[in-house]
Design a protein around this motif. Structure first.
Motif, short mmCIF file in Angstrom:
data_model
loop_
_atom_site.label_atom_id
_atom_site.label_comp_id
_atom_site.label_asym_id
_atom_site.label_seq_id
_atom_site.Cartn_x
_atom_site.Cartn_y
_atom_site.Cartn_z
N THR A 41 -9.58 4.06 0.21
CA THR A 41 -8.73 3.56 1.28
C THR A 41 -9.53 3.45 2.56
N THR A 64 -3.56 -2.63 -4.45
CA THR A 64 -2.64 -2.02 -5.40
C THR A 64 -2.33 -3.00 -6.53
N ALA A 89 -0.55 1.46 2.75
CA ALA A 89 -0.14 2.67 2.04
C ALA A 89 0.61 3.63 2.95
#
Length: 167
Positions: A41, A64, A89
């Motif tokens: 991330t 994702t 996220a």
């Protein structure tokens, strides 16, 4: 207003940050730097211009998998072979800065980054996991809930491109 910068463990005071949601606070304090090192991330923070080590808010971006069956039928047909999308996220604002438009500012900044990324590595949608009933916040900006999960929302890159300029 300042631009967002990537979280720097040595610079930013992660322990001071408190958005009122333990999981979001803990992610910033404990996981964000580890996940960035692993290239899982990227976490971006908005610094307080008067005290740059203070974090006004943050968001985390990654990719994702997409289950196209959760999309509306028209999009299912258009993107039947697509397997992934951009993911916001996490997105949170420190309670000390609530009510000043920083959540909206962070969301638009995140969408701009994902739009720019999609120009290099194509993906058709951006997805957000709306924590603790935050879905209505995202719906105001054009996100739509997946058919099978009301706390998981999406917006197409085409819609982002139509509403946000990269300038």
């Amino acid at each position: 207003m300042n631009n967002t910068v990537q979280l720097e463990k040595a610079k930013h005071d992660r322990n001071r940050f408190d958005c009122g949601i333990t999981a979001l606070n803990n992610y910033l304090k404990i996981m964000a730097s580890q996940q960035a090192k692993k290239d899982n991330t990227r976490t971006f923070v908005l610094e307080d211009e008067h005290c740059p080590e203070h974090i006004i808010g943050y968001y985390t971006l990654t990719m994702t998998p997409i289950d196209a069956e959760g999309l509306p039928e028209k999009l299912q047909k258009k993107h039947y072979n697509v397997t992934s999308g951009g993911l916001i996220a996490r997105l949170a604002v420190d309670q000390r800065y609530n009510g000043k438009g920083f959540g909206e500012w962070l969301l638009i900044d995140a969408l701009r980054k994902l739009l720019a990324a999609s120009e290099t590595v194509a993906f058709p949608v951006v997805i957000v996991d709306a924590k603790d009933g935050a879905g209505h916040f995202y719906e105001k900006y054009g996100f739509t809930a997946f058919k099978d999960a009301s706390n998981k929302l999406f917006i197409t890159i085409a819609d982002i491109r139509a509403s946000i300029s990269l300038g």
